[in-house]
Scaffold this motif. Sequence first.
Motif, PDB file in Angstrom:
ATOM      1  N   THR A   1       7.849   3.192   7.902  1.00 23.01           N
ATOM      2  CA  THR A   1       6.447   2.998   7.557  1.00 23.01           C
ATOM      3  C   THR A   1       6.037   1.595   7.971  1.00 23.01           C
ATOM      4  OG1 THR A   1       7.162   2.325   5.343  1.00 23.01           O
ATOM      5  CG2 THR A   1       6.452   4.602   5.634  1.00 23.01           C
ATOM      6  N   CYS A   2       5.171   1.510   8.939  1.00 25.31           N
ATOM      7  CA  CYS A   2       4.740   0.218   9.465  1.00 25.31           C
ATOM      8  C   CYS A   2       3.218   0.229   9.619  1.00 25.31           C
ATOM      9  CB  CYS A   2       5.388  -0.068  10.809  1.00 25.31           C
ATOM     10  SG  CYS A   2       7.166  -0.326  10.709  1.00 25.31           S
TER      11      CYS A   2
ATOM     12  N   LEU B   1       0.822  -1.204   0.000  1.00 35.14           N
ATOM     13  CA  LEU B   1       0.000   0.000   0.000  1.00 35.14           C
ATOM     14  C   LEU B   1       0.860   1.259   0.000  1.00 35.14           C
ATOM     15  CD1 LEU B   1      -2.686  -1.038   2.629  1.00 35.14           C
ATOM     16  CD2 LEU B   1      -2.792  -1.264   0.150  1.00 35.14           C
ATOM     17  N   PHE B   2       2.147   1.104   0.370  1.00 35.86           N
ATOM     18  CA  PHE B   2       3.053   2.243   0.433  1.00 35.86           C
ATOM     19  C   PHE B   2       3.955   2.317  -0.798  1.00 35.86           C
ATOM     20  CE2 PHE B   2       2.676   1.539   5.154  1.00 35.86           C
ATOM     21  CZ  PHE B   2       1.915   2.658   5.380  1.00 35.86           C
TER      22      PHE B   2
ATOM     23  N   ILE C   1      -3.677 -11.633   8.545  1.00 37.40           N
ATOM     24  CA  ILE C   1      -2.720 -10.636   9.001  1.00 37.40           C
ATOM     25  C   ILE C   1      -2.033 -10.051   7.770  1.00 37.40           C
ATOM     26  CG2 ILE C   1      -0.658 -10.210  10.394  1.00 37.40           C
ATOM     27  CD1 ILE C   1      -1.393 -12.945  11.805  1.00 37.40           C
ATOM     28  N   HIS C   2      -2.100  -8.739   7.647  1.00 39.03           N
ATOM     29  CA  HIS C   2      -1.359  -8.048   6.597  1.00 39.03           C
ATOM     30  C   HIS C   2      -0.488  -7.004   7.276  1.00 39.03           C
ATOM     31  CE1 HIS C   2      -0.522  -6.330   2.598  1.00 39.03           C
ATOM     32  NE2 HIS C   2      -0.566  -5.152   3.219  1.00 39.03           N
ATOM     33  N   ALA C   3       0.836  -7.131   7.128  1.00 36.87           N
ATOM     34  CA  ALA C   3       1.766  -6.199   7.746  1.00 36.87           C
ATOM     35  C   ALA C   3       2.728  -5.670   6.699  1.00 36.87           C
ATOM     36  CB  ALA C   3       2.537  -6.878   8.871  1.00 36.87           C
ATOM     37  N   GLU C   4       2.888  -4.359   6.682  1.00 31.37           N
ATOM     38  CA  GLU C   4       3.860  -3.720   5.809  1.00 31.37           C
ATOM     39  C   GLU C   4       4.877  -2.999   6.673  1.00 31.37           C
ATOM     40  OE1 GLU C   4       2.177  -1.378   2.727  1.00 31.37           O
ATOM     41  OE2 GLU C   4       0.556  -2.805   2.350  1.00 31.37           O
ATOM     42  N   ILE C   5       6.109  -3.479   6.621  1.00 28.60           N
ATOM     43  CA  ILE C   5       7.184  -2.936   7.437  1.00 28.60           C
ATOM     44  C   ILE C   5       8.234  -2.410   6.481  1.00 28.60           C
ATOM     45  CG2 ILE C   5       8.889  -3.437   9.217  1.00 28.60           C
ATOM     46  CD1 ILE C   5       6.989  -5.714  10.130  1.00 28.60           C
TER      47      ILE C   5
END
Length: 427
Positions: free
Chosen positions: A374-375, A318-319, A410-414
């Motif tokens: 960005t997390c 998304l980023f 679970i969706h994680a963007e790190i």
Amino acid sequence: MKQAQKPIPRNLLSKNKTAWLTILLFYIGTHSLWSQYLWQIYPDTVIKWNYYNGDEFNKKEVDQNKWIRNLPWSRAVLSQDIYYLDSNVAVNNGNVQFYLKQESKLFSLQPWEMDSTFLQKNKAKLIDGDKFPFKYTGGLLWSKQQYKYGYFEIKFKAATGQGIWPAFWLYGGNPNNEIDFMELKGEKEVSVHVDIHCKDGCSNYITGWFGYRKAFGHWVKVKEPLNEGYNIISGEWTPNYIKWFLNGILIAYSKQSINISMNLTAGTGIAKNGGAFKPGPNLKTPFPNEFDVDYIRVYKTDTIPNYNEIKTSMSDSLFANNLSTDLLNAPKNNLKLKGGVNHKLYKNLITFSIMQVSKNALNVRILGVTQTDTCLVIISDIYDNEIQKIYFNQSREVIMPIKTIDKIKIHAEINHQVINEEALIHE
């Protein structure tokens, strides 16, 4: 910790120093534990740990199926004038408190507790044949479970006062094998001691000329006082090395290891003038003294049915439009850690974990994050209905309410990394 002888968030991740990684993980089938995981996210690899066991201390009393409240060979440590009592370990509001009290009392000793070497050296005598006058009582927990390798965590608030000696450690006997993940002193509020001990010399490393050997154990300086809030000490124990982390940051490394099963211990003790970890308490040391622990968790990698598949992709982010595309040349930092090695590690390690702590709540935790990162974490049901979305701009833990459902996504963007996973929810 010689009983047998007896948060600092820092930015380690830059948006321009990681590679695009997409991790697609599926947990299939029923497991006896809640689906709960921890990821160590490096620029070139991701290590996933699966929760093995531990204690959130959410019951009204200490879980006696998991712990005993004394050393298995003795409640008495004559060399430290301390006697361990069940009543000095109490569970309150999701925490366990270990109390250290200054109270002169006579306690009867079993024959195997009568340390004749200590008594003779200190010209001490037993009273009425089997009683010894102790100056302090303390509290500790000793695991009934034994472990061989894993990732061990404790979330704690340090005690204050000269001579106070809390610790979190593994002990394996044979005769005194130990991995000390954490030893604290109440007067050393910005330091943590790490150590290993074993019979065959694993606690030594060669340094300098002519094979000079020096003990591994040492104090690590930290930036913020450990007694002003909760912090997390983690130990990564493998057959080939041991690593120590404070709030997700690597603080110590040993290329030596111990390869036997060991018991896990947490609690508080007392130092003594002239003894190990001197000095002992003084007139300003507060009593009773309290060492608080929120949770103890143990993870393993060998419980994962299929290892992570790591791909280079940016399609799910998304980023994506806001992140740098300079991804291939992440510089390394050759951080010299005490232990006789220059251990190559990346500055940009972030640790992400998710735990189901009750029927309707998840603990979501990010370590090593600041406002420059960005997390994003999104929890959804299996039909992609969003339950909650959280942006992290610093290291912290969040308790996330969830509905009574059987499975979540679970969706994680790190930064440049995306984690997608399905996890079972248990009642």
